[in-house]
Design an enzyme around this catalytic site. Structure first.
Site, mmCIF file in Angstrom:
data_model
loop_
_atom_site.group_PDB
_atom_site.id
_atom_site.type_symbol
_atom_site.label_atom_id
_atom_site.label_comp_id
_atom_site.label_asym_id
_atom_site.label_seq_id
_atom_site.Cartn_x
_atom_site.Cartn_y
_atom_site.Cartn_z
ATOM 1 N N HIS B 254 38.584 41.293 47.876
ATOM 2 C CA HIS B 254 37.902 40.534 48.714
ATOM 3 C C HIS B 254 37.054 39.386 48.173
ATOM 4 O O HIS B 254 35.881 39.344 48.493
ATOM 5 C CB HIS B 254 36.961 41.598 49.652
ATOM 6 C CG HIS B 254 37.765 42.324 50.659
ATOM 7 N ND1 HIS B 254 38.310 42.056 51.601
ATOM 8 C CD2 HIS B 254 38.206 43.851 50.105
ATOM 9 C CE1 HIS B 254 38.940 42.933 52.304
ATOM 10 N NE2 HIS B 254 38.758 44.146 51.502
ATOM 11 N N ASP B 318 37.276 48.138 47.903
ATOM 12 C CA ASP B 318 38.383 48.419 48.754
ATOM 13 C C ASP B 318 39.586 47.357 48.802
ATOM 14 O O ASP B 318 39.346 46.332 48.315
ATOM 15 C CB ASP B 318 37.848 48.592 50.118
ATOM 16 C CG ASP B 318 37.234 47.242 50.723
ATOM 17 O OD1 ASP B 318 36.256 46.839 49.859
ATOM 18 O OD2 ASP B 318 37.475 46.723 51.590
ATOM 19 N N GLU B 319 40.654 47.967 49.119
ATOM 20 C CA GLU B 319 41.808 47.155 49.805
ATOM 21 C C GLU B 319 42.106 46.183 48.469
ATOM 22 O O GLU B 319 42.614 44.823 48.787
ATOM 23 C CB GLU B 319 41.649 46.278 50.896
ATOM 24 C CG GLU B 319 41.337 46.931 52.033
ATOM 25 C CD GLU B 319 41.322 46.602 53.452
ATOM 26 O OE1 GLU B 319 41.760 47.022 54.351
ATOM 27 O OE2 GLU B 319 40.353 45.346 53.354
ATOM 28 N N ASN B 320 42.115 46.554 47.148
ATOM 29 C CA ASN B 320 42.704 45.601 46.129
ATOM 30 C C ASN B 320 44.038 46.161 46.196
ATOM 31 O O ASN B 320 44.343 47.215 45.314
ATOM 32 C CB ASN B 320 41.753 45.912 44.707
ATOM 33 C CG ASN B 320 42.386 45.066 43.669
ATOM 34 O OD1 ASN B 320 43.198 44.173 43.661
ATOM 35 N ND2 ASN B 320 42.422 45.752 42.457
#
Lengths: 679, 679
Positions: B254, B318-320
């Site tokens: 992000h 998150d969400e890497n």
């Protein structure tokens, strides 16, 4: 030959004036521009719309305004515009061109021209501020048909009549947080106002942080003040909108708050200075005979002045009745010693000292028209608020300009008096005064004033808007733009557009009515609120309950506004009916009367809480009189009993009630007379 | 003997539980307290009401809350209370007593007791924060009858179930100015939430001023960021409400915004990093193999950490998806060299370095549940958002607690998914998990999350509230407070009270509808908005138009909310009718159908603009199907043709349309089935 030329010129001019009137029926621009020409080539808005800035936008004002423009346009039209930011020096559908960066002074050029063609829009201006004004005009030209949203195809040349077009907000009587100020700055910019006069101190609170005199915010603000960072933020925000910010530190009167923190500066020893909770004019006054007073003010001004880049600095100076001066023998002795005959002379002595202090800080002293005395230097700026000066025939504005002072008018623009927009719109700053070119130039312009005794963040927007939009037109447009009906037609649209900028005048009215009715179905209450207006000219604080700063401002009167919409419409129909006797007017009158006849039945369906109970008689009496008038008009006669009862009700309904007045009483009276005359 | 005691205890308990249920039908408290006892001695509110603080209010939290309490009370009841400020250590009608000043940590005692008698109210608490909680409960106990407004006569003992009761607001996808945050903090405090998790950075913007890395705000924020002064102001504001503030700097993924400012920290060379305008999961990721990355983060954290006194510091995580890591040969080599098999291992390497940096700053690292790997130190705090962890049967919350981590739950509380309040209310943070005392203690609590891809300052309140009030009850009240109908009854009142705090969920909906209809009479649109809900679970961004950060969010879907009121009411009536066949339900069903049958006629009275034209088919189809069902139910049968047409319409109406779904389709289907079965 000359005569023929004159006839031609007059002919062209009157044709132009005529066409402007016709166009103002068609386009809802406000303020109305100096010149509008139709070219009938609308520009349709779609996702491909782009903006380009041709010019060195050093302060980034135009870039920021363009971003906001794109957001506002998208939100109004629902268009998913692909390019969310302006481009630089390239072709685009909207090309903005300007040469200079404004310094934000009274000498700024705000003129612009705008041309809208089928696939290209040009905004040209001398300065970046002019470009901002053009962008606002462009947003007012959005219209729609079945094919989509478009900008009207017109060519506009525009510039302001006055260089000073202001709104004053009093944040002392009630504090108004940054977001309230910012949304009002946005709204101001949308109608091309360019001066925000920030009334920062008064008896009820001192609202700026001082690092040198911290007791000002600690003791004199109830925790409600702006930090210096916040002040800078607002000044910067305003600058981006092309709005100058003039601070006001009101001295030597209106000083209860200052003296609650620093009583040693007061004119009365051993006096218990406290932050004022009521409205009115109070005695606490700075002592103009002590050097500490000037030391304090010089130090304070030196701290505060740099926060405000503008040259003008307002020191208030109003409503000092000098009671504490009269009661202080040392002050009396001082006056004698310095040959100051009156308290007015003493205050001028004080003002002259302040003028010198401000001069050292590169500031121009501005003050309310009490400062206008024979010994006041002409470098001072006179803010005319009392209209006619005591004992003089001319307004202080004209008087000041003739005597060599720059001057700004607020008499006639006191929006806190809750008068109809018509009253303010009809006030021309100069009127018929005959002025030399130099005198005219010294009349900088005018300001609407939002005093906040009866106004909180919840209600302030509905007290400022929409009336201030029409006042803004008075300050910007030609003197001959003065048709009330046409203004009101355009104002209706502008009124709604203000909501897009976050102005809460419509939404918060609805919230207050929900709150009053405890979230019950409240159509009956809404109906009442459309024919009632809050008491005017400060009579809300006369008799009955006196409001303190912390009293509730979520009452029925707070939901009501000036220019109550149904009252205006009904009164117009009654006038038209009386004039023309046409059935179509009578039909509309019947509709209103029927609705009002039912009001009490509807009202009674709500479970009563104390706030509703107090409004019940209003609803009841309205229903009763409406029924009588309805049937009298239907039957073309009125019985003795009905007449008696109607007159009894009229007397009751004429009286202020729960801090509102019913705005249809005269019309009801007329209708009774009509029925009665047919007996 | 033991058995008898047990029976008595059970008897008392079940009676208590029963009485609580009965009381919750009567009083609209939310969150419902641990214990409420009636004493039937209401306290009537009049101008003489006073508050006194008995206790050393060093942080002035209670004094400030008392001032706000008095303003809110005055504005709700219309009472002109004489004394607008609390007194100290003296007798008063409301006496607040506490012994300690809270340090605002997870160890704070927030318990309080409240007793309301005829002429005296006591709030007793161990800490000032407990006293604040009691004041909020007291405000929820205001009621009225013909005699006036009063506080209900009750005795309450109360304390929270979880110590961490949070709301996360994402200010990156859309920026939310200080006033939006402040009004939501006020609303949070009103339902006893105590953690504001501030998601300050993401692909779409970096929102804190850095004096050391100014490009973060200059390049990565579009001018929309908080100054450090503003951050301090918010933290202080929150502290006064007893709310802790947890900042989140989301790394290493992000990171588009950060990398647009400092591309040298990225994982991909010569990549054109830009601030992201769309929603989704993107590739730009910090490079965890470079020392400069850690230098940057340590310097940044060192600058930012002091703005937030709280011990917890959220690093996202998150969400890497590691796409850019895979594409970078140097990163691949680094992994090999350090025996890091997967990207997850590499991220853990990164997290461990961050944990050490934060430790030096006396901060505890907190991250989304991706950070939960075998090598993560148990000093880290796990923020569970995905519910079930990939490949595991238990939720990450329980798993983390069992493994020795403190943990906070957000799975189940994603309010941006636009689900019904029921869905969230039904999620118990612990459920049926069997935990040791130590494990239970490590479950700190939970947070609702307001991600802001589709949310602007205009609409955010209607996405957070009122659902978050019910979620707050889940976090505060006993697990057995779980009756949906009762919750919904209480929520209705709480929903309205939120308006008093400036929450705009009701007013702004009305504004959007006015805007869509260009300020025409829009009852037809209002009716539609009460049976439609915005598309759920991110499907609004699937297919059709994809929203950018600067797309319009003033569309019909933005006016609609979860739990559409008429849809809920109608669906309930249909269920009740199917169950009971009672006429009263059918009558109400007829009312709705009649109203909807007329919708298209009403809708067509508006002059169409493009926004209305796109909604027209919805109105038309609704009217058509309502007419068919109405007459079928009236006639107790449905013709073949009508059935065919109704089914055709059902198929159309089931489909998402203009980013909303019609929430009554199943009920309409049921009604058709009923008519059809009678054929």
């Amino acid at each position: 030959m000359k005569r023929i030329l004159l006839i031609i010129i007059l002919g062209v001019f009157s044709q132009f004036a005529f066409s402007q009137t016709a166009l103002s029926e068609k386009y809802n621009l406000m303020p109305w521009p100096q010149k509008v020409i139709e070219n009938n080539t609308p520009f349709f808005i779609d996702k491909n719309l782009t903006i380009s800035i041709l010019g060195n936008d050093l302060n980034k004002r135009v870039a920021k305004a363009s971003v906001k423009f794109l957001r506002r346009l998208a939100n109004r039209t629902g268009a998913f515009i692909n390019t969310g930011f302006p481009k630089k020096n390239t072709k685009a559908s909207i090309e903005i061109n300007f040469s200079n960066i404004s310094q934000l002074t009274v000498n700024d050029d705000e003129s612009y021209s705008l041309s809208i063609e089928k696939d290209k829009i040009h905004i040209n201006a001398k300065t970046d501020i002019g470009a901002l004004r053009g962008l606002e005009t462009l947003l007012q030209l959005v219209n729609f048909n079945e094919k989509g949203y478009y900008f009207e195809g017109v060519i506009i040349k525009d510039s302001p009549r006055f260089v000073w077009r202001g709104l004053m907000i009093d944040v002392s009587r009630h504090f108004h947080p940054i977001n309230v100020i910012k949304r009002n700055l946005d709204a101001m910019a949308s109608v091309k106002l360019n001066v925000f006069h920030w009334h920062l101190t008064d008896d009820q609170g001192f609202r700026i942080e001082s690092k040198i005199y911290p007791k000002l915010q600690e003791i004199a603000a109830d925790g409600l003040y702006y930090t210096q960072e916040q002040i800078k933020d607002v000044v910067n925000y305003a600058s981006n909108l092309g709005i100058r910010v003039i601070p006001e530190i009101d001295v030597p009167g209106h000083a209860s708050a200052i003296l609650s923190a620093y009583p040693e500066l007061g004119s009365k020893d051993n006096y218990n200075y406290t932050v004022e909770r009521f409205s009115g004019v109070f005695d606490p006054t700075l002592n103009p005979t002590k050097e500490v007073t000037y030391l304090f003010l010089e130090t304070l001004f030196r701290e505060i002045a740099p926060l405000f880049p503008d040259e003008y600095f307002h020191i208030g100076g109003d409503e000092n009745e000098g009671k504490h001066w009269d009661e202080n023998t040392e002050i009396q002795a001082f006056k004698k010693k310095h040959h100051l005959k009156t308290n007015h002379d003493l205050q001028t002595y004080f003002n002259i000292k302040l003028e010198k202090i401000l001069k050292k800080l590169d500031k121009k002293l501005m003050g309310w028209d009490e400062i206008l005395t024979p010994s006041t230097p002409t470098t001072a700026v006179i803010h005319s608020w009392r209209g006619k000066h005591e004992g003089l025939n001319q307004s202080t504005l004209i008087e000041a300009a003739k005597k060599g002072y720059q001057a700004v008018l607020s008499a006639g623009y006191y929006i806190d008096r809750m008068l109809s927009v018509k009253e303010h719109y009809n006030v021309d700053p100069i009127g018929n005064a005959v002025l030399t070119k130099e005198e005219r130039k010294r009349i900088l312009g005018a300001e609407a004033t939002m005093w906040s005794e009866l106004v909180t963040p919840l209600t302030i927007d509905s007290r400022i808007w929409p009336r201030t939009a029409a006042i803004a037109e008075r300050f910007w447009s030609s003197k001959d733009v003065n048709d009330i009906d046409n203004m009101q037609k355009r104002l209706k649209t502008i009124n709604f557009q203000l909501e897009e900028l976050g102005i809460t005048h419509i939404r918060n009215k609805e919230f207050i009515l929900r709150n009053i009715s405890n979230y019950q179905d409240n159509e009956a209450l809404k109906t009442l609120s459309k024919i009632c207006e809050p008491l005017k000219v400060y009579s809300r604080n006369k008799g009955g309950t006196e409001y303190k700063t912390f009293s509730p401002f979520t009452l029925f009167a707070d939901a009501c506004t000036a220019d109550a919409e149904d009252a205006m419409a009904f009164n117009n129909e009654v006038i038209s009916f009386v004039k023309t006797k046409k059935q179509k007017h009578l039909n509309l009158i019947f509709q209103y009367l029927k609705d009002w006849s039912n009001n009490y039945t509807e009202f009674s369906k709500m479970n009563s809480n104390p706030k509703l109970i107090s409004l019940e008689p209003l609803s009841k009496n309205l229903s009763s009189i409406s029924k009588i008038i309805y049937s009298s008009l239907q039957e073309n006669k009125i019985s003795e009993n009905d007449l008696k009862e109607a007159n009894r009700l009229l007397i009751i309904l004429k009286k202020p009630y729960e801090d509102v007045e019913l705005m249809i009483v005269n019309s009801l009276n007329l209708l009774i007379d009509i029925s009665n005359s047919k007996k």
